[in-house]
Design a protein around this motif. Structure first.
Motif, short mmCIF file in Angstrom:
data_model
loop_
_atom_site.label_atom_id
_atom_site.label_comp_id
_atom_site.label_asym_id
_atom_site.label_seq_id
_atom_site.Cartn_x
_atom_site.Cartn_y
_atom_site.Cartn_z
N ALA A 6 7.92 -27.15 22.55
CA ALA A 6 7.47 -25.83 23.45
C ALA A 6 8.90 -25.37 22.54
N CYS A 7 10.01 -25.82 23.43
CA CYS A 7 10.82 -25.13 23.35
C CYS A 7 11.57 -24.50 22.28
N ILE A 8 11.06 -25.25 20.95
CA ILE A 8 11.46 -25.38 19.50
C ILE A 8 10.43 -23.73 19.04
N SER A 9 9.30 -23.90 19.67
CA SER A 9 8.13 -23.22 19.19
C SER A 9 8.28 -21.90 20.44
N LEU A 10 8.53 -22.20 21.29
CA LEU A 10 8.60 -20.81 21.73
C LEU A 10 9.62 -19.63 21.07
N VAL A 12 11.45 -19.94 18.37
CA VAL A 12 11.03 -19.56 16.53
C VAL A 12 10.15 -18.16 17.00
N ILE A 13 9.18 -18.79 18.00
CA ILE A 13 8.51 -16.94 18.80
C ILE A 13 8.82 -15.75 19.02
N THR A 14 10.20 -16.29 20.07
CA THR A 14 10.73 -14.94 20.54
C THR A 14 12.29 -14.71 19.94
N VAL A 15 12.99 -15.71 18.84
CA VAL A 15 12.96 -14.61 17.42
C VAL A 15 12.71 -13.64 16.51
N PHE A 16 11.28 -14.12 16.65
CA PHE A 16 11.03 -13.12 16.17
C PHE A 16 10.17 -12.20 16.70
N ILE A 17 9.84 -12.15 17.39
CA ILE A 17 9.65 -11.05 18.34
C ILE A 17 10.76 -9.63 18.16
N GLU A 18 11.75 -10.74 18.66
CA GLU A 18 13.41 -9.93 19.39
C GLU A 18 13.36 -9.45 17.40
N TYR A 19 13.06 -9.96 16.68
CA TYR A 19 14.08 -9.81 15.45
C TYR A 19 14.18 -8.25 15.08
N LEU A 34 19.53 -13.31 12.15
CA LEU A 34 18.72 -14.67 12.86
C LEU A 34 19.02 -15.78 13.47
N TRP A 35 19.85 -16.77 12.64
CA TRP A 35 19.83 -18.45 12.56
C TRP A 35 21.12 -17.86 14.13
N TYR A 36 21.87 -17.17 14.89
CA TYR A 36 22.45 -17.14 15.70
C TYR A 36 21.79 -16.59 16.75
N SER A 37 20.71 -16.31 16.99
CA SER A 37 19.91 -15.51 17.51
C SER A 37 18.67 -16.67 18.44
N TYR A 108 7.48 -6.86 34.71
CA TYR A 108 7.56 -5.98 33.38
C TYR A 108 6.68 -7.13 32.96
N MET A 109 6.04 -6.54 31.52
CA MET A 109 5.16 -6.89 30.81
C MET A 109 5.92 -8.20 30.54
N GLY A 110 6.23 -7.81 30.18
CA GLY A 110 7.21 -8.88 28.97
C GLY A 110 7.37 -10.12 30.28
N ALA A 111 7.03 -10.66 31.07
CA ALA A 111 7.69 -11.08 32.15
C ALA A 111 6.43 -12.37 31.94
N ILE A 112 5.06 -10.94 32.19
CA ILE A 112 3.99 -11.34 31.87
C ILE A 112 3.39 -12.70 30.81
N ARG A 113 3.96 -11.97 30.28
CA ARG A 113 3.18 -12.15 28.34
C ARG A 113 4.29 -13.50 28.11
N HIS A 114 5.66 -13.06 28.78
CA HIS A 114 6.42 -14.88 28.13
C HIS A 114 5.27 -16.15 29.37
N MET A 115 5.84 -15.38 30.76
CA MET A 115 4.95 -16.66 31.38
C MET A 115 3.43 -17.39 30.71
N SER A 116 2.49 -16.48 29.87
CA SER A 116 1.28 -16.79 29.17
C SER A 116 1.51 -17.51 28.19
N ILE A 117 2.56 -17.06 26.99
CA ILE A 117 3.16 -17.79 25.91
C ILE A 117 3.64 -19.49 26.18
N ILE A 118 4.60 -19.23 27.05
CA ILE A 118 4.76 -21.14 28.06
C ILE A 118 3.79 -21.57 28.76
N THR A 119 2.89 -21.00 29.12
CA THR A 119 1.69 -22.15 29.00
C THR A 119 0.82 -21.95 28.28
#
Length: 149
Positions: A6-10, A12-19, A34-37, A108-119
């Motif tokens: 889940a850590c690796i998946s999250l 990858v998802i976070t990097v592409f959301i912030e890219y 991208l690799w550094y992020s 923050y909507m980002g926090a709720i989105r982040h919690m939902s994605i992690i779950t």
């Protein structure tokens, strides 16, 4: 294992959301590669997994096993394990957001989105690993039965 996947998946998802694509980048502004992020986000998520998710996962396993043994006829062990891990993922996401957003988690909507994605990601990996373990157990059990007669 589910926490690490889940850590690796999250990450990858976070990097592409912030890219930010090259065409949309502002002039005179530095953007990390991208690799550094990915590496930085992975290290942050690994720290959360090591210090938060894995200890809580061990606690959830102990509680789930205790409930499954105590109420063998009452509740199905799979239901207690799934419920425990969904609660664990939600709690981990909420605690992570509390530390990241300094107590203003639900502003923050980002926090709720982040919690939902992690779950969702953690629960999916947990279920996939559980189903894979059951499948392997059935295959090895079938092979030993066919060899013995």
């Amino acid at each position: 294992m589910a926490a690490l996947l889940a850590c690796i998946s999250l990450s990858v998802i976070t990097v592409f959301i912030e890219y930010v694509p090259a065409a949309e980048r502002l002039e005179n502004t530095y953007y990390y590669p991208l690799w550094y992020s990915f590496l930085i986000i992975l290290l942050i998520h690994l720290a959360i997994v090591v210090f938060l998710t894995i200890p809580l996962s061990i606690l959830t396993d102990a509680i789930s096993i205790s409930l499954a043994q105590r109420f063998i006829g009452g509740i199905h062990p799979v239901v207690s394990v799934v419920a425990g891990y969904v609660l664990l993922a939600g709690l981990s996401g909420m605690l992570f957001s509390v530390f990241v957003y300094r107590g203003d988690t639900f502003l923050y909507m980002g926090a709720i989105r982040h919690m939902s994605i992690i779950t969702v990601i953690f629960a999916c990996w947990q279920f996939a690993l559980w189903a894979g373990a059951r499948w392997l157990k059935n295959i090895t059990h079938t092979k030993t039965q066919s060899k013995t007669g």
